[in-house]
Design a protein around this motif. Structure first.
Motif, PDB file in Angstrom:
ATOM      1  N   UNK B  13      12.575 -13.704  -3.877  1.00 49.44           N
ATOM      2  CA  UNK B  13      12.561 -14.369  -5.186  1.00 49.44           C
ATOM      3  C   UNK B  13      12.335 -15.869  -5.036  1.00 49.44           C
ATOM      4  N   UNK B  14      12.886 -16.486  -3.979  1.00 55.94           N
ATOM      5  CA  UNK B  14      12.676 -17.936  -3.812  1.00 55.94           C
ATOM      6  C   UNK B  14      11.207 -18.226  -3.494  1.00 55.94           C
ATOM      7  N   UNK B  15      10.536 -17.264  -2.832  1.00 62.45           N
ATOM      8  CA  UNK B  15       9.135 -17.464  -2.435  1.00 62.45           C
ATOM      9  C   UNK B  15       8.233 -17.715  -3.636  1.00 62.45           C
ATOM     10  N   UNK B  16       8.559 -17.087  -4.771  1.00 61.30           N
ATOM     11  CA  UNK B  16       7.669 -17.176  -5.931  1.00 61.30           C
ATOM     12  C   UNK B  16       7.891 -18.456  -6.738  1.00 61.30           C
ATOM     13  N   UNK B  17       8.972 -19.180  -6.451  1.00 62.82           N
ATOM     14  CA  UNK B  17       9.246 -20.390  -7.240  1.00 62.82           C
ATOM     15  C   UNK B  17       8.463 -21.581  -6.698  1.00 62.82           C
ATOM     16  N   UNK B  18       7.992 -22.420  -7.616  1.00 67.35           N
ATOM     17  CA  UNK B  18       7.240 -23.618  -7.240  1.00 67.35           C
ATOM     18  C   UNK B  18       7.908 -24.855  -7.835  1.00 67.35           C
ATOM     19  N   UNK B  19       7.832 -25.952  -7.089  1.00 65.08           N
ATOM     20  CA  UNK B  19       8.352 -27.226  -7.588  1.00 65.08           C
ATOM     21  C   UNK B  19       7.762 -27.496  -8.969  1.00 65.08           C
ATOM     22  N   UNK B  20       8.635 -27.788  -9.930  1.00 63.16           N
ATOM     23  CA  UNK B  20       8.197 -28.038 -11.303  1.00 63.16           C
ATOM     24  C   UNK B  20       8.463 -26.874 -12.240  1.00 63.16           C
ATOM     25  N   UNK B  21       8.737 -25.683 -11.687  1.00 60.93           N
ATOM     26  CA  UNK B  21       9.055 -24.532 -12.548  1.00 60.93           C
ATOM     27  C   UNK B  21      10.372 -24.775 -13.290  1.00 60.93           C
ATOM     28  N   UNK B  22      10.394 -24.446 -14.576  1.00 67.71           N
ATOM     29  CA  UNK B  22      11.662 -24.431 -15.318  1.00 67.71           C
ATOM     30  C   UNK B  22      12.291 -23.062 -15.160  1.00 67.71           C
ATOM     31  N   UNK B  23      13.593 -23.039 -14.899  1.00 64.41           N
ATOM     32  CA  UNK B  23      14.271 -21.759 -14.705  1.00 64.41           C
ATOM     33  C   UNK B  23      15.525 -21.679 -15.578  1.00 64.41           C
TER      34      UNK B  23
END
Lengths: 278, 186
Positions: B13-23
Motif C-alpha cells: 500500500x505504501x508503494x502506491x502513494x506519491x508525495x503530494x497525495x491527499x489521504x
C-alpha cells in the motif's frame, strides 16, 4: 495607593489562559481572512480554509494542542499595592488553575536536562514593567515551541547595518520553513543588549497587528520585510504559496556603539494572547 | 480527491502513494513524541520488548491536550517531526511504516523511508481542535508518567493528511514550493 488583592490576580490570569488558548484575537483572524482573499495558490487556499474552520468551530477545545508556556506580561502601576501575598505566586497559581480547569496541555518540565513534567504548566515566564498609574495590566501569551524552536538571535556588527538585519530575518524565516506552522507572525527586536533584544522580539509578537512601529523608518522596514518574506514561496504549512507570514512587528531600543543585536522570535498562525486591565 | 488509507498499512500500500497525495487515514496509530522516542530507542538498544509491535506500525507525533467530556482526546494536531529524527532511522529499520507529523526530516530519515518502503505524512499544524474530531478512541499503552507524552493507541477515522516523503524519494515540501514559485514568476 490602590490595593489589588492577589486572589483577583490569580482569577484573572486563570481566565486569560483559557481565553488565549481557545479564542484567537480579532486582529489575527482579520489577517488570516485577508490572506485567504489574496492567496493565489490552491493548496494554500485549502490550508487557510482548514485554519479558519479550526478557529471558527473549536468551541472550548484549545485551538492547538500546544497550549504553550504561559508568558505573562505585567504592567504594574507604581501606585498599586498588591495585598494578600506574593504577586508572582498569584500569577503561577492562576496559570496552574487555568491550565488544569480549562483542560489545557501541561507542557512544562521543571528542569531543562532532567525533564520531569510539573503537571500544572508552571512556572510561568513572567515579565514585569513598572509603569505610572494605579492599574495592573495583565497579558497572557501562551507560546508554543514548534515556532519558539525556530527563533534566533544574532549579535550583528554596526557595519552590518540595515542590510544585515534584512538578511538575518529572511534567513531565520527560511530556516523555520514548514516546521513553525506557517503562516507565521514574526517579532523582531533590534538594539539593547543580548537579552533585551530577545525580550523586544517577544514583545513585538503581542503588539496588535496593523499597529506599525511609531517611527516611519521602522514602519517602512516592517512592510518591506513582510513583503520579502511573502516572496519566499514557503506558504501555509510549507506547501507553497504567498502567505508565509501574516504580520511582522519590530521593536527597537538604544544600543552600544559596538553592537547591533537582532533577535527574531517566530510565532505560528495561532498567535494567541489575551489582556485585561485591573 | 483524497485516497482512503487503512492503518496499519502494508508495504504494498505504501508503494502506491506519491508525495503530494491527499489521504484520509482510518485505523490504529500510536502517539509518540520526544520523551517516548528516547525511551523506546533505549529499550530497542537494550533488546527489550517494546510496548507495541513496531513492525508495520504507524506513529503520530502528537501530545494531545486533555479530553473534554465526551471526547477521546482534546486538541490533537501534529508536532514537529524532526525532533525525533535522531531515533527514526533505527525505528524504520525495525519496521515502522507510517509517520504522521509536520515539518522537514533529515536526509538520514529520507533514506530510511526509501530503504524500508515507509511513508511520511503531514497533517495541518495548528488545527488540533478539528483534527481531534477524527480521533474516536484513545488508550494509554505505555509511559503514563510522561503525561501528554505517554504512548497512546488511537483509533482514527478519515483523518486528513498529505504525503510528504514517499518510497521513491519524493519530497513534497521541495516540489510544492518549487511549483508555486514557478507559477508566481510566470
Amino acid at each position: 495607593m490602590r490595593e489589588i488583592q492577589v486572589s483577583t490576580v490569580t482569577d484573572t490570569v486563570a481566565r486569560l489562559c483559557v481565553q488565549a488558548c481557545t479564542v484567537l484575537p480579532e486582529d489575527v483572524k482579520t489577517r488570516i481572512y485577508d490572506s485567504r482573499k489574496t492567496e493565489p495558490w490552491s493548496t494554500a487556499q485549502d490550508i487557510l480554509d482548514v485554519i479558519i474552520e479550526n478557529f471558527e468551530t473549536n468551541g472550548p477545545i484549545p485551538l492547538c494542542q500546544d497550549t504553550g508556556m504561559a508568558c505573562v506580561f505585567l504592567e504594574l502601576g507604581q501606585e498599586v499595592h498588591i495585598t494578600g501575598g506574593s504577586l508572582y505566586d498569584a500569577v503561577n497559581v492562576g496559570v496552574a488553575k487555568g491550565y488544569t480547569d480549562g483542560l489545557l496541555r501541561k507542557s512544562v518540565v521543571g528542569d531543562p536536562l532532567r525533564r520531569v513534567n510539573t503537571n500544572d504548566n508552571t512556572p510561568a515566564m513572567i515579565y514585569t514593567d513598572i509603569v505610572p498609574g494605579d492599574r495592573l495590566t495583565i497579558t497572557v501569551a501562551p507560546k508554543g515551541f514548534g515556532s519558539e524552536n525556530m527563533s534566533r538571535i544574532a549579535m550583528l556588527k554596526p557595519a552590518d547595518g540595515i542590510d544585515g538585519i534584512k538578511k538575518f530575518v529572511l534567513e531565520t524565516v527560511e530556516n523555520a520553513g514548514p516546521n513553525a506552522c506557517p503562516p507565521l507572525t514574526v517579532g523582531v527586536g533590534i538594539g539593547g543588549t543580548f537579552d533585551k533584544a530577545a525580550l523586544l522580539a517577544k514583545k513585538a509578537l503581542i503588539r496588535d497587528m496593523d499597529a506599525h512601529h511609531p517611527d516611519p523608518f521602522y514602519a517602512q522596514l516592517e512592510t518591506e520585510l513582510l513583503d520579502n518574506i511573502n516572496r519566499l514561496g514557503i506558504g501555509p504549512q510549507g506547501l507553497g504559496g504567498k502567505t508565509t507570514a501574516l504580520w511582522l512587528s519590530i521593536e527597537t531600543m538604544a544600543t552600544h556603539i559596538a553592537g547591533l543585536p537582532c533577535a527574531v522570535n517566530i510565532n505560528c498562525h495561532s498567535t494567541r494572547h489575551a489582556k485585561e486591565v485591573l | 480527491m483524497a485516497i482512503s488509507v487503512t492503518l496499519p498499512m502494508t508495504k504494498e500500500a505504501t508503494t502506491s502513494l506519491r508525495a503530494g497525495d491527499s489521504v484520509l487515514l482510518s485505523g490504529t496509530i500510536y502517539t509518540a513524541r520526544d520523551a517516548a522516542h528516547q525511551r523506546l530507542h533505549e529499550m530497542m538498544q537494550a533488546g527489550e520488548t517494546l510496548p507495541f509491535d513496531l513492525d508495520g506500525a504507524s506513529i503520530y507525533y502528537v501530545g494531545p491536550s486533555p479530553a473534554q467530556p465526551g471526547m477521546a482526546v482534546g486538541s490533537a494536531g501534529p508536532t514537529t517531526s524532526s525532533r525525533c529524527d535522531k531515533y527514526t532511522p533505527d525505528m524504520l529499520d525495525a519496521g515502522l511504516r507510517v509517520m504522521l507529523g509536520k515539518g522537514k526530516r533529515s536526509d538520514a530519515v529520507k533514506q530510511a523511508v526509501v530503504r524500508n518502503s515507509a511513508v511520511y505524512l503531514a497533517a495541518t499544524g495548528g488545527a488540533g481542535a478539528m483534527l481531534a474530531r477524527c480521533i474516536k478512541d484513545a488508550e494509554i499503552v505505555a509511559f503514563p508518567e510522561f503525561g501528554t507524552e505517554a504512548v497512546r493507541k488511537l483509533t482514527i477515522e478519515n483523518f486528513p493528511a498529505v504525503v510528504i516523503l514517499d518510497i521513491h524519494g519524493g519530497d513534497y515540501y521541495e516540489t510544492a514550493r518549487q511549483s508555486y514559485l514557478k507559477t508566481a514568476e510566470s
